[in-house]
Design a protein around this motif. Structure first.
Motif, PDB file in Angstrom:
ATOM      1  N   GLY A 100      -4.122 -26.089  -1.129  1.00  0.00           N
ATOM      2  CA  GLY A 100      -2.744 -26.370  -1.483  1.00  0.00           C
ATOM      3  C   GLY A 100      -2.599 -26.952  -2.872  1.00  0.00           C
ATOM      4  N   GLY A 101      -3.601 -26.771  -3.698  1.00  0.00           N
ATOM      5  CA  GLY A 101      -3.593 -27.371  -5.024  1.00  0.00           C
ATOM      6  C   GLY A 101      -2.860 -26.552  -6.064  1.00  0.00           C
ATOM      7  N   GLY A 102      -2.261 -25.445  -5.641  1.00  0.00           N
ATOM      8  CA  GLY A 102      -1.560 -24.604  -6.594  1.00  0.00           C
ATOM      9  C   GLY A 102      -0.188 -25.144  -6.914  1.00  0.00           C
ATOM     10  N   ASP A 103       0.554 -24.341  -7.602  1.00  0.00           N
ATOM     11  CA  ASP A 103       1.908 -24.723  -7.947  1.00  0.00           C
ATOM     12  C   ASP A 103       2.766 -24.600  -6.698  1.00  0.00           C
ATOM     13  OD1 ASP A 103       3.904 -24.413 -10.801  1.00  0.00           O
ATOM     14  OD2 ASP A 103       4.667 -24.524  -8.753  1.00  0.00           O
ATOM     15  N   GLU A 104       3.185 -25.733  -6.165  1.00  0.00           N
ATOM     16  CA  GLU A 104       3.872 -25.732  -4.886  1.00  0.00           C
ATOM     17  C   GLU A 104       5.174 -24.930  -4.937  1.00  0.00           C
ATOM     18  OE1 GLU A 104       3.844 -29.588  -3.133  1.00  0.00           O
ATOM     19  OE2 GLU A 104       5.402 -29.047  -1.708  1.00  0.00           O
ATOM     20  N   ALA A 105       5.882 -25.064  -6.052  1.00  0.00           N
ATOM     21  CA  ALA A 105       7.161 -24.351  -6.171  1.00  0.00           C
ATOM     22  C   ALA A 105       6.937 -22.847  -6.145  1.00  0.00           C
ATOM     23  CB  ALA A 105       7.857 -24.772  -7.461  1.00  0.00           C
ATOM     24  N   LEU A 106       5.903 -22.400  -6.842  1.00  0.00           N
ATOM     25  CA  LEU A 106       5.633 -20.961  -6.869  1.00  0.00           C
ATOM     26  C   LEU A 106       5.098 -20.468  -5.527  1.00  0.00           C
ATOM     27  CD1 LEU A 106       4.182 -20.447 -10.452  1.00  0.00           C
ATOM     28  CD2 LEU A 106       6.366 -19.686  -9.538  1.00  0.00           C
ATOM     29  N   GLU A 107       4.278 -21.302  -4.907  1.00  0.00           N
ATOM     30  CA  GLU A 107       3.770 -20.909  -3.591  1.00  0.00           C
ATOM     31  C   GLU A 107       4.930 -20.773  -2.605  1.00  0.00           C
ATOM     32  OE1 GLU A 107       0.948 -23.934  -2.720  1.00  0.00           O
ATOM     33  OE2 GLU A 107      -0.627 -23.053  -3.973  1.00  0.00           O
ATOM     34  N   THR A 108       5.841 -21.723  -2.668  1.00  0.00           N
ATOM     35  CA  THR A 108       7.014 -21.660  -1.787  1.00  0.00           C
ATOM     36  C   THR A 108       7.837 -20.418  -2.080  1.00  0.00           C
ATOM     37  OG1 THR A 108       7.077 -24.066  -1.676  1.00  0.00           O
ATOM     38  CG2 THR A 108       9.097 -22.898  -1.077  1.00  0.00           C
ATOM     39  N   LYS A 109       7.975 -20.134  -3.362  1.00  0.00           N
ATOM     40  CA  LYS A 109       8.806 -19.001  -3.764  1.00  0.00           C
ATOM     41  C   LYS A 109       8.175 -17.674  -3.311  1.00  0.00           C
ATOM     42  CE  LYS A 109      11.391 -17.239  -7.679  1.00  0.00           C
ATOM     43  NZ  LYS A 109      11.859 -17.534  -9.036  1.00  0.00           N
ATOM     44  N   ILE A 110       6.905 -17.528  -3.534  1.00  0.00           N
ATOM     45  CA  ILE A 110       6.259 -16.262  -3.174  1.00  0.00           C
ATOM     46  C   ILE A 110       6.232 -16.097  -1.655  1.00  0.00           C
ATOM     47  CG2 ILE A 110       3.869 -17.109  -3.118  1.00  0.00           C
ATOM     48  CD1 ILE A 110       4.743 -13.870  -4.820  1.00  0.00           C
ATOM     49  N   ALA A 139       0.839  -1.202   0.000  1.00  0.00           N
ATOM     50  CA  ALA A 139       0.000   0.000   0.000  1.00  0.00           C
ATOM     51  C   ALA A 139       0.872   1.250   0.000  1.00  0.00           C
ATOM     52  CB  ALA A 139      -0.926  -0.027   1.214  1.00  0.00           C
ATOM     53  N   GLU A 140       1.339   1.606  -1.178  1.00  0.00           N
ATOM     54  CA  GLU A 140       2.156   2.803  -1.331  1.00  0.00           C
ATOM     55  C   GLU A 140       1.246   4.024  -1.435  1.00  0.00           C
ATOM     56  OE1 GLU A 140       5.688   0.425  -1.463  1.00  0.00           O
ATOM     57  OE2 GLU A 140       5.346   2.559  -1.097  1.00  0.00           O
ATOM     58  N   PRO A 141       1.811   5.180  -1.274  1.00  0.00           N
ATOM     59  CA  PRO A 141       0.975   6.384  -1.371  1.00  0.00           C
ATOM     60  C   PRO A 141       0.222   6.494  -2.695  1.00  0.00           C
ATOM     61  CG  PRO A 141       3.114   6.919  -0.437  1.00  0.00           C
ATOM     62  CD  PRO A 141       3.184   5.491  -0.868  1.00  0.00           C
ATOM     63  N   VAL A 142       0.792   5.914  -3.724  1.00  0.00           N
ATOM     64  CA  VAL A 142       0.148   6.031  -5.034  1.00  0.00           C
ATOM     65  C   VAL A 142      -0.879   4.933  -5.281  1.00  0.00           C
ATOM     66  CG1 VAL A 142       2.101   7.192  -6.087  1.00  0.00           C
ATOM     67  CG2 VAL A 142       2.017   4.701  -6.060  1.00  0.00           C
ATOM     68  N   GLY A 143      -0.955   3.978  -4.397  1.00  0.00           N
ATOM     69  CA  GLY A 143      -1.896   2.874  -4.585  1.00  0.00           C
ATOM     70  C   GLY A 143      -1.223   1.550  -4.277  1.00  0.00           C
ATOM     71  N   TRP A 144      -1.889   0.456  -4.658  1.00  0.00           N
ATOM     72  CA  TRP A 144      -1.335  -0.878  -4.420  1.00  0.00           C
ATOM     73  C   TRP A 144      -0.263  -1.157  -5.462  1.00  0.00           C
ATOM     74  CZ3 TRP A 144      -1.927  -3.678  -0.168  1.00  0.00           C
ATOM     75  CH2 TRP A 144      -3.019  -3.412   0.660  1.00  0.00           C
ATOM     76  N   ALA A 145       0.981  -1.096  -5.036  1.00  0.00           N
ATOM     77  CA  ALA A 145       2.090  -1.308  -5.969  1.00  0.00           C
ATOM     78  C   ALA A 145       2.510  -2.766  -5.950  1.00  0.00           C
ATOM     79  CB  ALA A 145       3.274  -0.425  -5.580  1.00  0.00           C
ATOM     80  N   GLN A 146       2.595  -3.333  -7.125  1.00  0.00           N
ATOM     81  CA  GLN A 146       3.035  -4.734  -7.230  1.00  0.00           C
ATOM     82  C   GLN A 146       4.520  -4.820  -6.915  1.00  0.00           C
ATOM     83  OE1 GLN A 146      -0.645  -6.422  -8.408  1.00  0.00           O
ATOM     84  NE2 GLN A 146       1.286  -7.312  -7.712  1.00  0.00           N
ATOM     85  N   ARG A 147       4.837  -5.573  -5.911  1.00  0.00           N
ATOM     86  CA  ARG A 147       6.251  -5.780  -5.594  1.00  0.00           C
ATOM     87  C   ARG A 147       6.774  -7.060  -6.225  1.00  0.00           C
ATOM     88  NH1 ARG A 147       8.156  -3.089  -1.095  1.00  0.00           N
ATOM     89  NH2 ARG A 147      10.112  -4.068  -1.667  1.00  0.00           N
ATOM     90  N   THR A 148       5.919  -8.016  -6.389  1.00  0.00           N
ATOM     91  CA  THR A 148       6.313  -9.298  -6.991  1.00  0.00           C
ATOM     92  C   THR A 148       5.138  -9.857  -7.774  1.00  0.00           C
ATOM     93  OG1 THR A 148       7.855  -9.841  -5.219  1.00  0.00           O
ATOM     94  CG2 THR A 148       7.054 -11.668  -6.516  1.00  0.00           C
TER      95      THR A 148
END
Lengths: 167, 263
Positions: free
Chosen positions: B225-235, B201-210
């Motif tokens: 937990g049915g998502g991509d486990e590797a990506l879930e772990t990474k995020i 929540a930056e002053p300009v709005g919701w800024a995507q960090r990742t």
């Protein structure tokens, strides 16, 4: 693609004759495939497309390095699976002999040996992967196998005679 | 008349090879045996072709076949497979410029950035590019921003974007090391890739960090937990690195939602 990696590594190993180079080649091929995935045509064999990419990358690499030949690192030949020590030793010798024998083949011939004789691809699939007519596959492969056999015969006579006499 | 019967050595050799490899039809197979029997010169060729046949070479290379692919290769393919796309090729020449353009924003990598741009270009994006003061940023689109303002962690909300329905699920809320409130979320529309994002929540709005992108799920939220486990772990790992302390608990998060994120 992850499931296909072992086969692709085997193909790359057959081309390069070196485990480290094979892994580099596979990595490059995967990057190329993933960043050009829109070029894969649905309905065609994904495996053939990947083999073709790998083969082309290997040719490019060889050209860029101006390599005079493929040098197989026999120390990098994986140990064959097996429980009998004698079989393991003989298997290693034979695999090494095949890799050594393949050094004398052209890139095209080596790719065909790997695709058809090691991967078990049909002539038709090999033709599709390498984008050559099936008649070319057959004539080129036959020639490659005769050349390879000429180098293998002395190698196979040694261990197999030895094995027979031990029985 | 078969193909074999019309040919003589050496033209017959490729067809003998087909016979040995089991790729000759029955007529050629029978004829081939007759040809070999009638011409002793072919015996040597048959031996050579047999010696280098599949039944010999394939088992020899079994050791390589049985070797699992190295983890780094599998990881690379999984990661790239989740983040790269056709747009990579078009965007590649400009990638360095894009990186500079984004300055110090912490994207997961060039692949994620390219994927973000891919989604923008495809109309599935919820992260339109806007100028935000001295720095350039990527802001979450209105529908996602609204969801991030009010959805509790563990809950999902269907929203409507310009490119169609989108389901958003918030995973956690936390303060980053600057004290800025951030939210990790997952989103999936009817088309396009599944998105794993962190927005602050930056002053300009919701800024995507990742932004990470993975394969779509048949049912986005039905399977825990049915998502991509590797990506879930990474995020999750990225969120942990960004986080100052633990994620907000339910009460603290509810209080923050009531207070509002954007000031």
């Amino acid at each position: 693609m992850v499931e296909f990696l072992p086969r692709l590594r085997r193909f790359a190993y057959g081309l390069s004759g070196d485990a480290a180079q094979a892994d580099d080649l596979v990595q490059d091929a995967c990057v190329r495939a993933l960043t050009h995935r829109d070029q894969w045509q649905p309905g065609t064999k994904f495996e053939s497309w990947m083999f073709r990419i790998t083969q082309n990358l290997w040719i490019d690499k060889r050209r860029s390095l101006k390599s005079k030949g493929v040098h197989h690192d026999l120390d990098s030949v994986p140990e064959p699976s097996g429980t009998d020590g004698r079989d393991v030793t003989e298997g290693r010798l034979t695999l090494a002999a095949v890799m050594k024998g393949m050094e004398g083949l052209s890139d095209d011939q080596r790719a065909l040996i790997v695709l058809v004789c090691i991967e078990g691809a049909s002539y038709k699939d090999a033709a599709e992967a390498l984008e050559v007519p099936i008649g070319t596959v057959m004539s080129r492969l036959a020639r490659a196998r005769q050349l390879l056999a000429a180098k293998l015969v002395p190698a196979t006579q040694g261990p197999s005679v030895s094995k027979e006499t031990q029985r | 008349m078969s193909a074999l019967s019309r040919r003589q050595p050496p033209d017959v050799i490729p067809l003998l090879m087909a016979l040995i490899d089991g790729e000759a039809d029955e007529e050629d197979r029978v004829r081939g045996l007759e040809v070999v029997a009638a011409d002793p010169r072919l015996i040597g060729a048959v031996r050579d072709l047999d010696l280098t046949g599949r039944h010999v070479l394939k088992p020899l290379f079994g050791a390589i076949r049985d070797q699992p692919a190295p983890e780094h290769l599998k990881h690379m393919v999984r990661t790239m497979g989740a983040t790269a796309g056709p747009a990579d090729r078009r965007l590649a020449p400009a990638r360095a410029d894009w990186r500079a353009w984004f300055g110090n924003w912490q994207f997961a990598g060039a692949g994620a950035l390219a994927a973000a741009l891919l989604l923008v270009g495809s109309g599935i994006a919820i992260a339109p590019l806007v100028r935000a003061g001295a720095e350039q940023s990527v802001l979450a689109g209105p529908a996602v921003a609204e969801a991030l303002m009010s959805v509790k962690s563990g809950s999902e909300r269907p929203v409507t974007t310009g490119s169609g329905p989108l389901s958003i699920k918030v995973v956690q809320t936390f303060s980053d090391k600057r004290g800025v409130a951030c939210r990790e979320y997952e989103a999936q529309g009817q088309v396009g890739l599944r998105q794993y994002g962190i927005a602050c929540a930056e002053p300009v709005g919701w800024a995507q960090r990742t932004l990470l992108f993975g394969p779509r799920l048949q049912d986005p939220w039905k399977t825990a937990g049915g998502g991509d486990e590797a990506l879930e772990t990474k995020i999750d790992a990225i969120a942990e690195r960004m986080r100052d302390g633990d994620p907000l608990d339910q009460d603290a998060e509810a209080a923050r939602i009531a207070k509002g994120f954007l000031k």
